[in-house]
Design an enzyme around this catalytic site. Structure first.
Site, mmCIF file in Angstrom:
data_model
loop_
_atom_site.group_PDB
_atom_site.id
_atom_site.type_symbol
_atom_site.label_atom_id
_atom_site.label_comp_id
_atom_site.label_asym_id
_atom_site.label_seq_id
_atom_site.Cartn_x
_atom_site.Cartn_y
_atom_site.Cartn_z
ATOM 1 N N CYS A 50 38.623 -67.399 27.276
ATOM 2 C CA CYS A 50 39.438 -68.532 27.708
ATOM 3 C C CYS A 50 40.888 -68.198 27.359
ATOM 4 C CB CYS A 50 39.006 -69.781 26.952
ATOM 5 S SG CYS A 50 39.189 -69.554 25.161
ATOM 6 N N CYS A 134 44.811 -72.563 19.149
ATOM 7 C CA CYS A 134 44.845 -72.831 20.590
ATOM 8 C C CYS A 134 45.605 -74.136 20.843
ATOM 9 C CB CYS A 134 43.420 -72.964 21.127
ATOM 10 S SG CYS A 134 43.407 -73.419 22.874
ATOM 11 N N GLU A 164 37.191 -75.512 13.267
ATOM 12 C CA GLU A 164 38.029 -76.421 14.067
ATOM 13 C C GLU A 164 37.912 -77.854 13.538
ATOM 14 O OE1 GLU A 164 37.508 -76.366 18.397
ATOM 15 O OE2 GLU A 164 38.055 -78.487 18.394
ATOM 16 N N THR A 202 36.376 -79.103 20.560
ATOM 17 C CA THR A 202 36.646 -78.680 21.946
ATOM 18 C C THR A 202 35.489 -77.927 22.599
ATOM 19 O OG1 THR A 202 37.598 -76.629 21.097
ATOM 20 C CG2 THR A 202 39.128 -78.448 21.547
ATOM 21 N N CYS A 232 37.341 -78.744 26.069
ATOM 22 C CA CYS A 232 38.387 -78.091 26.863
ATOM 23 C C CYS A 232 37.864 -77.597 28.210
ATOM 24 C CB CYS A 232 38.999 -76.941 26.072
ATOM 25 S SG CYS A 232 37.953 -75.487 26.065
ATOM 26 N N SER A 261 30.396 -71.528 18.711
ATOM 27 C CA SER A 261 29.835 -72.821 19.114
ATOM 28 C C SER A 261 29.612 -72.880 20.620
ATOM 29 C CB SER A 261 30.793 -73.933 18.676
ATOM 30 O OG SER A 261 30.425 -75.163 19.233
ATOM 31 N N ASN A 262 30.607 -72.460 21.391
ATOM 32 C CA ASN A 262 30.459 -72.613 22.849
ATOM 33 C C ASN A 262 29.381 -71.689 23.399
ATOM 34 O OD1 ASN A 262 31.924 -70.366 24.673
ATOM 35 N ND2 ASN A 262 32.955 -70.498 22.688
ATOM 36 N N SER A 305 34.747 -66.403 23.725
ATOM 37 C CA SER A 305 35.381 -65.417 22.834
ATOM 38 C C SER A 305 34.851 -64.002 23.075
ATOM 39 C CB SER A 305 35.162 -65.839 21.378
ATOM 40 O OG SER A 305 33.806 -66.172 21.161
#
Ligand code: SF4
Length: 371
Positions: A50, A134, A164, A202, A232, A261-262, A305
């Protein structure tokens, strides 16, 4: 359909370590040769880096080039093992806390953001800081400060212990409580049910977050929504793409690290959207061929990432296992780019270097378009 375009080398912009480039550094199509028995890969786009990760990795690389090693980095700059190992080999020194950085040295704060207390600790040790938080995380920090100043109770939906969440909570600890998911809604206590707002990490699952919000609103009908989406664009886009291919996939492979996490959310989303099975791998050699027994279609994506080279390695491995047809499943085109941190830009400029980053549309690699 057969695509014969040759996969280019990952060149990346000048100065970039090619192995750390995102998907946009691979503009050519992925070679696709449909197998006689129809085994194929559905390749999600968008996937991988991202804008926030791209900027953070670039910031460490530029800092190493400009100031020389060592450059200290608090926590993992982004949650990817390969990125951290590669930057370590180049002279980045990853530390857990600011007090591990020698007095007066230079430290980069990761993309996940830090609390005001960490900034204060760095100032007390006379550290030169480069804040690679970010901008979309910074936006959530600002929302937290604003609603805390208005004396709201802030329900931060996110995972306790994630960097985060720690950073955002640190902006107004006396006003923020973390809600880890729907199972914790019953435990939430607020001072005034008419002055409550939810914010979020996010990188959460959009669907699970909305479920948590629904339950919170049943308890607190006056619960306010954040001024804009906290989850996000990149997290949402990657989930939408995997949702689209999952119903057709016997197996979905997500490239990403266990602490990303994502990436972990992408596995969950794939399963919820109908994938027969889903696995997360850091790299290609972690794929167990037994996962693919009887499979015809493998879905493939990567977390925000993950450098594209790791995805290319997985494609090569899957091809070696007979999945030679590659079809792109595109659900969005990303064209977002963030400038480097301000003080790094200024130092680059003073050194006669180009402080602006070349604009690279984040279209990702292509594969044979679907009929
Ligand atoms: S996942 Fe979203 S919030 Fe996190 S670094 Fe990337 S763009 Fe920023």
């Amino acid at each position: 359909m057969t695509t014969t375009t040759t996969t280019p080398e990952s060149t990346g912009p000048a100065g970039r370590v090619s192995s750390l480039a995102g998907a946009s550094a691979f503009p050519g199509a992925v070679e696709s040769n449909p197998s006689p028995d129809g085994r194929r890969i559905l390749l999600a786009t968008p996937r991988g880096y991202c804008a926030g990760v791209d900027r953070a990795v670039d910031a460490v690389e530029k800092a190493l080039e400009l100031y020389g090693a060592p450059v200290y980095v608090r926590k993992e700059i982004v949650h990817n093992k390969f990125v951290v190992e590669t930057l370590s080999e180049r002279g980045a020194v990853f530390v857990s806390e600011t007090d591990e950085v020698p007095e007066g040295a230079r430290v980069v704060f990761s993309a996940h953001g830090v609390s005001p207390a960490v900034h204060a600790q760095a100032a007390a040790r006379n550290l030169a800081t480069i804040d690679a938080t970010c901008p979309l995380v910074t936006k959530v920090h600002k929302e937290a400060v604003r609603f805390a100043n208005d004396d709201f109770d802030i329900l931060l939906i996110g995972h306790d212990g994630h960097e985060e969440v720690e950073g955002t909570q640190g902006e107004a600890p006396e006003h923020i409580q973390v809600v880890n998911g729907p199972h914790e809604v019953d435990q939430v206590q607020v001072r005034d049910p008419e002055k409550v707002i939810w914010l979020s990490q996010t990188t959460l699952s959009v669907d699970e977050t909305m479920q948590t919000v629904k339950l919170l609103r049943e308890r607190f009908p006056h619960l306010q929504d954040p001024p804009s989406d906290d989850i996000c664009y990149a997290t949402q886009n990657r989930q939408v793409a995997v949702k689209k291919l999952a119903p057709e996939a016997d197996v979905v492979i997500v490239v990403g690290s266990a602490n990303s996490s994502n990436s972990v959310r992408l596995v969950e989303v794939a399963l919820e959207a109908g994938a027969g099975a889903s696995y997360r791998v850091d790299k290609a050699d972690e794929i167990d061929p037994a996962w693919l027994d009887g499979a015809t279609t493998v879905g493939l994506t990567s977390g925000a990432s993950v450098p594209e080279i790791l995805v290319r390695d997985v494609i090569d491995r899957l091809k070696g296992l007979g999945f030679t047809g590659v079809e792109e499943v595109r659900t969005a085109t990303e064209d977002i780019m963030f400038s480097l941190p301000k003080n790094l830009r200024a130092d680059l400029k003073r050194a006669g270097e180009q402080p602006d980053r070349p604009h690279r549309a984040r279209r990702g690699a292509t594969a044979a378009p679907r009929a």
